[in-house]
Write a protein that holds these residues in place. Structure first.
Motif, PDB file in Angstrom:
ATOM      1  N   LYS A 150       0.852  -1.182   0.000  1.00  0.00           N
ATOM      2  CA  LYS A 150       0.000   0.000   0.000  1.00  0.00           C
ATOM      3  C   LYS A 150       0.889   1.234   0.000  1.00  0.00           C
ATOM      4  O   LYS A 150       1.839   1.327   0.787  1.00  0.00           O
ATOM      5  CB  LYS A 150      -0.914   0.003   1.220  1.00  0.00           C
ATOM      6  CG  LYS A 150      -2.346   0.386   0.918  1.00  0.00           C
ATOM      7  CD  LYS A 150      -3.247   0.109   2.111  1.00  0.00           C
ATOM      8  CE  LYS A 150      -4.705   0.270   1.692  1.00  0.00           C
ATOM      9  NZ  LYS A 150      -5.623   0.004   2.809  1.00  0.00           N
ATOM     10  N   TYR A 151       0.542   2.208  -0.864  1.00  0.00           N
ATOM     11  CA  TYR A 151       1.363   3.406  -1.021  1.00  0.00           C
ATOM     12  C   TYR A 151       0.480   4.652  -1.049  1.00  0.00           C
ATOM     13  O   TYR A 151      -0.684   4.604  -1.458  1.00  0.00           O
ATOM     14  CB  TYR A 151       2.180   3.335  -2.313  1.00  0.00           C
ATOM     15  CG  TYR A 151       3.018   2.087  -2.419  1.00  0.00           C
ATOM     16  CD1 TYR A 151       4.260   2.000  -1.794  1.00  0.00           C
ATOM     17  CD2 TYR A 151       2.558   0.975  -3.137  1.00  0.00           C
ATOM     18  CE1 TYR A 151       5.022   0.846  -1.874  1.00  0.00           C
ATOM     19  CE2 TYR A 151       3.315  -0.181  -3.224  1.00  0.00           C
ATOM     20  CZ  TYR A 151       4.541  -0.238  -2.591  1.00  0.00           C
ATOM     21  OH  TYR A 151       5.287  -1.385  -2.667  1.00  0.00           O
ATOM     22  N   TYR A 152       1.076   5.754  -0.611  1.00  0.00           N
ATOM     23  CA  TYR A 152       0.406   7.052  -0.667  1.00  0.00           C
ATOM     24  C   TYR A 152       1.122   7.881  -1.720  1.00  0.00           C
ATOM     25  O   TYR A 152       2.335   8.090  -1.647  1.00  0.00           O
ATOM     26  CB  TYR A 152       0.471   7.763   0.682  1.00  0.00           C
ATOM     27  CG  TYR A 152      -0.121   9.156   0.667  1.00  0.00           C
ATOM     28  CD1 TYR A 152      -1.487   9.351   0.832  1.00  0.00           C
ATOM     29  CD2 TYR A 152       0.687  10.275   0.471  1.00  0.00           C
ATOM     30  CE1 TYR A 152      -2.041  10.629   0.815  1.00  0.00           C
ATOM     31  CE2 TYR A 152       0.151  11.550   0.450  1.00  0.00           C
ATOM     32  CZ  TYR A 152      -1.222  11.724   0.624  1.00  0.00           C
ATOM     33  OH  TYR A 152      -1.748  12.984   0.594  1.00  0.00           O
ATOM     34  N   ILE A 153       0.371   8.354  -2.727  1.00  0.00           N
ATOM     35  CA  ILE A 153       0.943   9.118  -3.831  1.00  0.00           C
ATOM     36  C   ILE A 153       0.328  10.508  -3.828  1.00  0.00           C
ATOM     37  O   ILE A 153      -0.884  10.676  -3.699  1.00  0.00           O
ATOM     38  CB  ILE A 153       0.684   8.414  -5.170  1.00  0.00           C
ATOM     39  CG1 ILE A 153       1.356   7.034  -5.166  1.00  0.00           C
ATOM     40  CG2 ILE A 153       1.213   9.256  -6.325  1.00  0.00           C
ATOM     41  CD1 ILE A 153       1.104   6.230  -6.428  1.00  0.00           C
ATOM     42  N   GLU A 154       1.184  11.524  -4.019  1.00  0.00           N
ATOM     43  CA  GLU A 154       0.699  12.905  -3.968  1.00  0.00           C
ATOM     44  C   GLU A 154       1.498  13.803  -4.897  1.00  0.00           C
ATOM     45  O   GLU A 154       2.691  13.602  -5.117  1.00  0.00           O
ATOM     46  CB  GLU A 154       0.796  13.442  -2.540  1.00  0.00           C
ATOM     47  CG  GLU A 154       0.320  14.887  -2.408  1.00  0.00           C
ATOM     48  CD  GLU A 154       0.293  15.340  -0.966  1.00  0.00           C
ATOM     49  OE1 GLU A 154      -0.508  14.776  -0.202  1.00  0.00           O
ATOM     50  OE2 GLU A 154       1.070  16.230  -0.601  1.00  0.00           O
ATOM     51  N   THR A 155       0.802  14.788  -5.440  1.00  0.00           N
ATOM     52  CA  THR A 155       1.466  15.822  -6.229  1.00  0.00           C
ATOM     53  C   THR A 155       0.757  17.146  -6.000  1.00  0.00           C
ATOM     54  O   THR A 155      -0.351  17.197  -5.469  1.00  0.00           O
ATOM     55  CB  THR A 155       1.468  15.480  -7.728  1.00  0.00           C
ATOM     56  OG1 THR A 155       2.317  16.387  -8.434  1.00  0.00           O
ATOM     57  CG2 THR A 155       0.057  15.574  -8.320  1.00  0.00           C
ATOM     58  N   ASN A 156       1.407  18.216  -6.412  1.00  0.00           N
ATOM     59  CA  ASN A 156       0.876  19.565  -6.221  1.00  0.00           C
ATOM     60  C   ASN A 156       1.283  20.415  -7.413  1.00  0.00           C
ATOM     61  O   ASN A 156       2.447  20.414  -7.818  1.00  0.00           O
ATOM     62  CB  ASN A 156       1.436  20.157  -4.921  1.00  0.00           C
ATOM     63  CG  ASN A 156       1.305  21.666  -4.886  1.00  0.00           C
ATOM     64  OD1 ASN A 156       0.213  22.205  -5.023  1.00  0.00           O
ATOM     65  ND2 ASN A 156       2.423  22.345  -4.739  1.00  0.00           N
ATOM     66  N   PHE A 157       0.313  21.104  -8.017  1.00  0.00           N
ATOM     67  CA  PHE A 157       0.659  21.969  -9.139  1.00  0.00           C
ATOM     68  C   PHE A 157      -0.349  23.105  -9.260  1.00  0.00           C
ATOM     69  O   PHE A 157      -1.462  23.030  -8.743  1.00  0.00           O
ATOM     70  CB  PHE A 157       0.745  21.181 -10.458  1.00  0.00           C
ATOM     71  CG  PHE A 157      -0.527  20.485 -10.848  1.00  0.00           C
ATOM     72  CD1 PHE A 157      -1.450  21.100 -11.685  1.00  0.00           C
ATOM     73  CD2 PHE A 157      -0.794  19.202 -10.406  1.00  0.00           C
ATOM     74  CE1 PHE A 157      -2.603  20.456 -12.059  1.00  0.00           C
ATOM     75  CE2 PHE A 157      -1.952  18.551 -10.768  1.00  0.00           C
ATOM     76  CZ  PHE A 157      -2.869  19.184 -11.600  1.00  0.00           C
TER      77      PHE A 157
END
Length: 218
Positions: A150-157
């Motif tokens: 299980k992984y947590y993926i995040e981005t911001n733009f």
């Protein structure tokens, strides 16, 4: 007449520094205390595997005022709610192992999201245990050689959106059969405006079996 209004909305910018330190403001840093970060566990979860996580980084426009939105839909015939904006090329996407420590961090972040006194941060060690990918054409990114887990993926733009608003341009007067004024109603004219916004898009992803490909949208 077309009106153009530039509106700079409060930006929710989650750059790397905000994960580790809140030195840019006076808020007190709060780290997970109920669960200790286990670096050995994190390293094992990020070890090489045979699976791939493919994703698309996209943000959507949403109207805060539903009443205004519905009114404008009628008088203008437009609705920008749901308009998609792809992350530009080069945008960094971060992947963290979804450990108990990280779960606790996310709870703290939600709890203090609107706080002016406290801000949730990861320890430097926890923040260093991550993978990064860069967005390519069409908002696409990929994390190859992943293990089941299980992984947590995040981005911001940041993107430039188009909103809807209205302005009163006059009034309509109503009279009875005797010429007496009964009431007045405002006349509104809708217009578009541009605004600058920043979105943090995230997802918890599960890789069930080794050698599989998981497709997601942030």
């Amino acid at each position: 007449m077309t009106l153009l209004k530039k509106l700079l909305t409060p930006l929710i910018i989650l750059a790397a520094a905000t994960w580790v330190s809140a030195q840019t403001d006076n808020r007190k840093e709060v780290m997970p205390e109920k669960v200790q970060f286990n670096s050995a566990e994190a390293k094992e979860m990020l070890a090489l595997g045979k699976s791939t996580i493919n994703g698309t980084a996209v943000a959507r426009e949403y109207t805060d005022n539903n009443i205004r939105k519905n009114y404008l839909n009628v008088i203008i015939g437009m609705d920008v709610t749901g308009t998609k904006h792809l992350a530009p090329e080069g945008t960094v996407v971060m992947l963290f192992p979804y450990t108990e420590y990280f779960k606790e961090y996310l709870k703290l972040r939600d709890r203090y999201a609107q706080s002016r006194k406290y801000v949730a941060v990861l320890s430097k060690d926890a923040f260093s245990h991550r993978l990064e990918a860069k967005v390519g054409r069409g908002g696409k990114f990929s994390f190859p050689q992943m293990k089941p887990g299980k992984y947590y993926i995040e981005t911001n733009f940041t993107y430039v959106g188009t909103g809807l608003d209205y302005v009163q341009v006059g009034r309509t007067d109503y009279y009875n059969g005797y010429g007496n004024h009964m009431r007045s109603e405002p006349i509104y004219q809708g217009y578009n405006y541009n605004y600058l916004d920043s979105k943090v898009e995230s997802k918890i992803v599960t890789v069930k079996e080794d050698g599989t490909t998981v497709d997601i949208k942030l």
